[in-house]
Design a protein around this motif. Structure first.
Motif, PDB file in Angstrom:
ATOM      1  N   LEU A  55      41.246  43.551  -2.720  1.00 48.14           N
ATOM      2  CA  LEU A  55      40.508  44.653  -2.110  1.00 48.14           C
ATOM      3  C   LEU A  55      41.017  44.983  -0.723  1.00 48.14           C
ATOM      4  O   LEU A  55      41.074  46.148  -0.333  1.00 48.14           O
ATOM      5  N   THR A  56      41.381  43.954   0.025  1.00 50.39           N
ATOM      6  CA  THR A  56      41.802  44.167   1.408  1.00 50.39           C
ATOM      7  C   THR A  56      43.315  44.290   1.553  1.00 50.39           C
ATOM      8  O   THR A  56      43.820  44.386   2.661  1.00 50.39           O
ATOM      9  N   HIS A  57      44.024  44.322   0.426  1.00 54.41           N
ATOM     10  CA  HIS A  57      45.482  44.477   0.442  1.00 54.41           C
ATOM     11  C   HIS A  57      45.888  45.504  -0.616  1.00 54.41           C
ATOM     12  O   HIS A  57      46.125  45.164  -1.768  1.00 54.41           O
ATOM     13  N   GLY A  58      45.893  46.756  -0.212  1.00 55.91           N
ATOM     14  CA  GLY A  58      46.384  47.803  -1.098  1.00 55.91           C
ATOM     15  C   GLY A  58      45.333  48.694  -1.704  1.00 55.91           C
ATOM     16  O   GLY A  58      45.659  49.605  -2.463  1.00 55.91           O
ATOM     17  N   CYS A  59      44.061  48.454  -1.392  1.00 56.36           N
ATOM     18  CA  CYS A  59      42.998  49.325  -1.883  1.00 56.36           C
ATOM     19  C   CYS A  59      42.625  50.321  -0.792  1.00 56.36           C
ATOM     20  O   CYS A  59      42.523  49.964   0.384  1.00 56.36           O
ATOM     21  N   GLU A  60      42.409  51.566  -1.165  1.00 58.54           N
ATOM     22  CA  GLU A  60      42.017  52.601  -0.218  1.00 58.54           C
ATOM     23  C   GLU A  60      40.677  53.190  -0.646  1.00 58.54           C
ATOM     24  O   GLU A  60      40.528  53.673  -1.766  1.00 58.54           O
ATOM     25  N   ALA A  61      39.693  53.127   0.242  1.00 54.79           N
ATOM     26  CA  ALA A  61      38.368  53.688  -0.034  1.00 54.79           C
ATOM     27  C   ALA A  61      37.668  53.931   1.289  1.00 54.79           C
ATOM     28  O   ALA A  61      37.774  53.119   2.212  1.00 54.79           O
ATOM     29  N   CYS A  62      36.933  55.027   1.381  1.00 56.99           N
ATOM     30  CA  CYS A  62      36.243  55.324   2.637  1.00 56.99           C
ATOM     31  C   CYS A  62      35.076  54.363   2.855  1.00 56.99           C
ATOM     32  O   CYS A  62      34.677  54.131   3.990  1.00 56.99           O
ATOM     33  N   GLY A  63      34.552  53.801   1.776  1.00 50.74           N
ATOM     34  CA  GLY A  63      33.488  52.815   1.886  1.00 50.74           C
ATOM     35  C   GLY A  63      33.979  51.408   1.610  1.00 50.74           C
ATOM     36  O   GLY A  63      33.258  50.585   1.039  1.00 50.74           O
ATOM     37  N   MET A  64      35.209  51.121   2.039  1.00 50.54           N
ATOM     38  CA  MET A  64      35.833  49.825   1.749  1.00 50.54           C
ATOM     39  C   MET A  64      34.993  48.648   2.253  1.00 50.54           C
ATOM     40  O   MET A  64      34.839  47.631   1.560  1.00 50.54           O
ATOM     41  N   THR A  65      34.411  48.778   3.446  1.00 44.53           N
ATOM     42  CA  THR A  65      33.615  47.671   3.991  1.00 44.53           C
ATOM     43  C   THR A  65      32.427  47.369   3.080  1.00 44.53           C
ATOM     44  O   THR A  65      32.122  46.205   2.795  1.00 44.53           O
ATOM     45  N   GLY A  66      31.759  48.407   2.616  1.00 47.14           N
ATOM     46  CA  GLY A  66      30.625  48.216   1.731  1.00 47.14           C
ATOM     47  C   GLY A  66      31.017  47.604   0.404  1.00 47.14           C
ATOM     48  O   GLY A  66      30.319  46.718  -0.125  1.00 47.14           O
ATOM     49  N   VAL A  67      32.127  48.064  -0.158  1.00 50.87           N
ATOM     50  CA  VAL A  67      32.585  47.528  -1.445  1.00 50.87           C
ATOM     51  C   VAL A  67      32.982  46.067  -1.295  1.00 50.87           C
ATOM     52  O   VAL A  67      32.619  45.215  -2.122  1.00 50.87           O
ATOM     53  N   THR A  68      33.728  45.750  -0.238  1.00 50.16           N
ATOM     54  CA  THR A  68      34.157  44.364  -0.015  1.00 50.16           C
ATOM     55  C   THR A  68      32.951  43.460   0.206  1.00 50.16           C
ATOM     56  O   THR A  68      32.880  42.339  -0.320  1.00 50.16           O
ATOM     57  N   ALA A  69      31.977  43.944   0.978  1.00 51.42           N
ATOM     58  CA  ALA A  69      30.749  43.174   1.195  1.00 51.42           C
ATOM     59  C   ALA A  69      30.008  42.951  -0.121  1.00 51.42           C
ATOM     60  O   ALA A  69      29.488  41.856  -0.381  1.00 51.42           O
ATOM     61  N   MET A  70      29.960  43.976  -0.963  1.00 48.98           N
ATOM     62  CA  MET A  70      29.284  43.862  -2.251  1.00 48.98           C
ATOM     63  C   MET A  70      29.976  42.832  -3.135  1.00 48.98           C
ATOM     64  O   MET A  70      29.313  42.019  -3.798  1.00 48.98           O
ATOM     65  N   VAL A  71      31.304  42.858  -3.164  1.00 49.19           N
ATOM     66  CA  VAL A  71      32.047  41.901  -3.985  1.00 49.19           C
ATOM     67  C   VAL A  71      31.822  40.478  -3.469  1.00 49.19           C
ATOM     68  O   VAL A  71      31.645  39.542  -4.262  1.00 49.19           O
ATOM     69  N   GLN A  72      31.811  40.307  -2.157  1.00 47.78           N
ATOM     70  CA  GLN A  72      31.545  38.977  -1.599  1.00 47.78           C
ATOM     71  C   GLN A  72      30.158  38.479  -2.015  1.00 47.78           C
ATOM     72  O   GLN A  72      29.991  37.316  -2.390  1.00 47.78           O
ATOM     73  N   SER A  73      29.170  39.372  -1.970  1.00 44.17           N
ATOM     74  CA  SER A  73      27.817  38.984  -2.389  1.00 44.17           C
ATOM     75  C   SER A  73      27.738  38.754  -3.891  1.00 44.17           C
ATOM     76  O   SER A  73      26.982  37.890  -4.354  1.00 44.17           O
ATOM     77  N   ALA A  74      28.501  39.527  -4.672  1.00 49.03           N
ATOM     78  CA  ALA A  74      28.528  39.317  -6.122  1.00 49.03           C
ATOM     79  C   ALA A  74      29.063  37.923  -6.441  1.00 49.03           C
ATOM     80  O   ALA A  74      28.561  37.250  -7.350  1.00 49.03           O
ATOM     81  N   LEU A  75      30.065  37.482  -5.693  1.00 46.32           N
ATOM     82  CA  LEU A  75      30.574  36.124  -5.870  1.00 46.32           C
ATOM     83  C   LEU A  75      29.499  35.099  -5.509  1.00 46.32           C
ATOM     84  O   LEU A  75      29.317  34.092  -6.207  1.00 46.32           O
ATOM     85  N   HIS A  76      28.777  35.373  -4.433  1.00 49.48           N
ATOM     86  CA  HIS A  76      27.730  34.456  -3.981  1.00 49.48           C
ATOM     87  C   HIS A  76      26.626  34.315  -5.031  1.00 49.48           C
ATOM     88  O   HIS A  76      26.134  33.213  -5.295  1.00 49.48           O
ATOM     89  N   TYR A  77      26.250  35.423  -5.642  1.00 46.24           N
ATOM     90  CA  TYR A  77      25.155  35.412  -6.619  1.00 46.24           C
ATOM     91  C   TYR A  77      25.655  35.275  -8.066  1.00 46.24           C
ATOM     92  O   TYR A  77      24.851  35.323  -8.996  1.00 46.24           O
ATOM     93  N   ASP A  78      26.967  35.154  -8.242  1.00 43.42           N
ATOM     94  CA  ASP A  78      27.588  35.079  -9.567  1.00 43.42           C
ATOM     95  C   ASP A  78      27.209  36.280 -10.429  1.00 43.42           C
ATOM     96  O   ASP A  78      26.816  36.147 -11.596  1.00 43.42           O
ATOM     97  N   LEU A  79      27.330  37.466  -9.839  1.00 42.41           N
ATOM     98  CA  LEU A  79      27.111  38.713 -10.554  1.00 42.41           C
ATOM     99  C   LEU A  79      28.452  39.308 -10.966  1.00 42.41           C
ATOM    100  O   LEU A  79      29.439  39.190 -10.229  1.00 42.41           O
TER     101      LEU A  79
END
Length: 264
Positions: free
Chosen positions: A211-235
């Motif tokens: 996500l942080t190497h080669g992905c382009e999105a205007c809401g990148m911070t939100g998406v990366t935060a969501m993925v980190q939380s998905a890992l935390h909650y095993d979603l």
């Protein structure tokens, strides 16, 4: 201070008449494919362009969630600031949120609690004249009109700070989280497809490095935060749709990418 969060982009990003919004959603619903999923959504990743460009893609996520979740009491919408600089994030401390189809009650108690708990969250009224969050509200009113809402607009914030907020939101299983983002901007169709496929695969695989190497999105911070939380909650992240503005404009020289996911 005004008690209501007034519409800032109605008539631009989406219709300013309720009947036209309902017409859009009815049209999107008619075009829906059969979704071969069996997941209870806890969160969504949806786009925020004009409805003519990305409304179908966003509606897929809302429609599916409404079919699976009749218990949603609160919807927390998190989107990036496009208009002004925001240090950290801002939570809307208004009483209600206006949409052309009626008001949505803001969960003020919950919003205040988030503000008190997280130093990165403050309240900047001008930050909430923001389309990335506002375009979600007519969908929320249509599918979850009895739910209270919380609007968070973020700016200069680390993804792990925002992920801590998301972790808190996900503690309540009757809360739906909405992460707003578009993908790549103003590349050719071919270039956009490559860039956006990289992002989509990174979300599917919950791959923070990708996500942080080669992905382009205007809401990148939100998406990366969501993925980190998905890992935390095993979603898991379940892909729904991808398209670009080319499907509407037929101009493949400068396109914007859109995707939607359900997380559960």
């Amino acid at each position: 201070m005004n008690k209501y969060r007034k519409s800032a982009v109605a008539g631009m990003f989406y219709p300013d008449m309720c009947s036209e919004i309902k017409h859009y959603i009815a049209h999107f619903d008619k075009e829906m494919p059969e979704l071969k999923l069996d997941v209870i959504p806890r969160a969504l990743i949806v786009p925020h362009a004009g409805y003519i460009y990305s409304g179908y893609t966003a509606n897929l996520a809302y429609h599916y969630t409404a079919l699976k979740r009749s218990d949603i009491e609160r919807v927390v919408v998190i989107g990036p600031s496009h208009r002004i600089y925001v240090s950290g994030a801002s939570v809307a401390l208004f009483e209600a949120y206006h949409t052309p189809c009626g008001e949505l009650e803001i969960d003020l108690r919950y919003s205040h609690d988030l503000q008190k708990k997280f130093p990165c969250i403050d309240f900047h009224p001008s930050a909430h004249e923001e389309h990335s969050t506002e375009v979600q509200m007519p969908f929320i009113h249509h599918y979850f009109k009895h739910a209270k809402i919380v609007e968070i607009v973020y700016g200069d914030i680390m993804h792990d700070e925002l992920s801590s907020v998301i972790d808190e939101v996900l503690k309540d299983e009757k809360t739906l989280l909405v992460i707003s983002t578009d993908l790549s901007h103003f590349h050719t169709e071919e270039e956009a497809n490559k860039l956006d496929n990289h992002c989509i695969e990174a979300i599917k695989n919950r791959d923070l490095h990708a996500l942080t190497h080669g992905c382009e999105a205007c809401g990148m911070t939100g998406v990366t935060a969501m993925v980190q939380s998905a890992l935390h909650y095993d979603l898991s992240a379940h892909f729904l749709d991808y398209r670009t503005s080319f499907s509407r404009t037929k101009d493949d020289s400068r396109v914007v990418g859109y995707t939607s996911f359900v997380i559960g």
